[in-house]
Scaffold this active site. Structure first.
Site, PDB file in Angstrom:
ATOM      1  CE1 TYR A  83      -7.332  -7.352  -8.584  1.00  0.00           C
ATOM      2  CE2 TYR A  83      -7.703  -8.628 -10.573  1.00  0.00           C
ATOM      3  CZ  TYR A  83      -7.758  -7.429  -9.888  1.00  0.00           C
ATOM      4  OH  TYR A  83      -8.240  -6.304 -10.515  1.00  0.00           O
TER       5      TYR A  83
ATOM      6  CG  ASN B 147     -14.167  -1.541  -8.902  1.00  0.00           C
ATOM      7  OD1 ASN B 147     -13.625  -2.114  -9.842  1.00  0.00           O
ATOM      8  ND2 ASN B 147     -13.717  -1.634  -7.662  1.00  0.00           N
TER       9      ASN B 147
ATOM     10  CG  HIS C  16      -6.045  -2.654 -10.252  1.00  0.00           C
ATOM     11  ND1 HIS C  16      -6.165  -3.153  -8.981  1.00  0.00           N
ATOM     12  CD2 HIS C  16      -4.712  -2.560 -10.498  1.00  0.00           C
ATOM     13  CE1 HIS C  16      -4.946  -3.367  -8.484  1.00  0.00           C
ATOM     14  NE2 HIS C  16      -4.052  -3.011  -9.394  1.00  0.00           N
TER      15      HIS C  16
ATOM     16  CD  GLU D   9      -0.775  -3.841  -8.968  1.00  0.00           C
ATOM     17  OE1 GLU D   9      -1.648  -4.368  -8.267  1.00  0.00           O
ATOM     18  OE2 GLU D   9      -0.757  -2.614  -9.222  1.00  0.00           O
TER      19      GLU D   9
END
Length: 149
Positions: free
Chosen positions: A49, A112, A115, A126
């Site tokens: 992140y 949530n 990702h 990633e």
């Protein structure tokens, strides 16, 4: 073929949503090319992140990601980044449509569930970070039933 990185966050793992998430991507016709359950180290979460490191919520986000195991996945298919984002829904679950993962299973933006890479370039970064040995090299036998040749 395009690839994307999808991570089921600790709340999704704790709530038993792993199978549901995988099912939605498989039913769409995408191919799973990498999968692992991992407890994330703080430094690794910070690296993942790092583009959000100047945001006020960064510390809380890192705390959340290291709070329990996550499921890291590579999915492959035509337009998988864009379509994967549609399957996931808006970052804020309140703005997510019913039928999306967040629309169906999340309430709070801070929990949530999932990702997904937001661009092809982000997906490459990633995937390289989470799967340094690369994806599994295989092709599903249903490929001809999903894609026109």
């Amino acid at each position: 073929m395009e690839q994307t990185f999808i991570m089921i966050k600790p709340d999704g793992v704790q709530r038993g949503l792993i199978g549901e998430v995988i099912c939605r991507f498989e039913k769409k016709g995408f191919t799973l090319k990498g999968l692992k359950l991992i407890s994330v180290e703080r430094s690794f979460a910070e690296k993942h992140y790092e583009d959000l490191s100047s945001k006020s919520f960064f510390s809380g986000l890192v705390d959340y990601i290291v709070s329990g195991p996550v499921v890291a996945m590579i999915w492959e298919g035509k337009n998988v980044v864009l379509t994967g984002r549609k399957i996931i829904g808006a970052t804020n679950p309140a703005a997510s449509e019913p039928g999306t993962i967040r629309g169906d299973f999340a309430i709070d933006i801070g929990r949530n569930v999932i990702h997904g890479s937001d661009s092809v370039e982000s997906a490459r970064k990633e995937i390289a970070l989470w799967f340094p040995d690369g994806p599994v090299n295989w092709q599903s036998s249903v490929h001809p039933w999903v894609y026109e040749t």
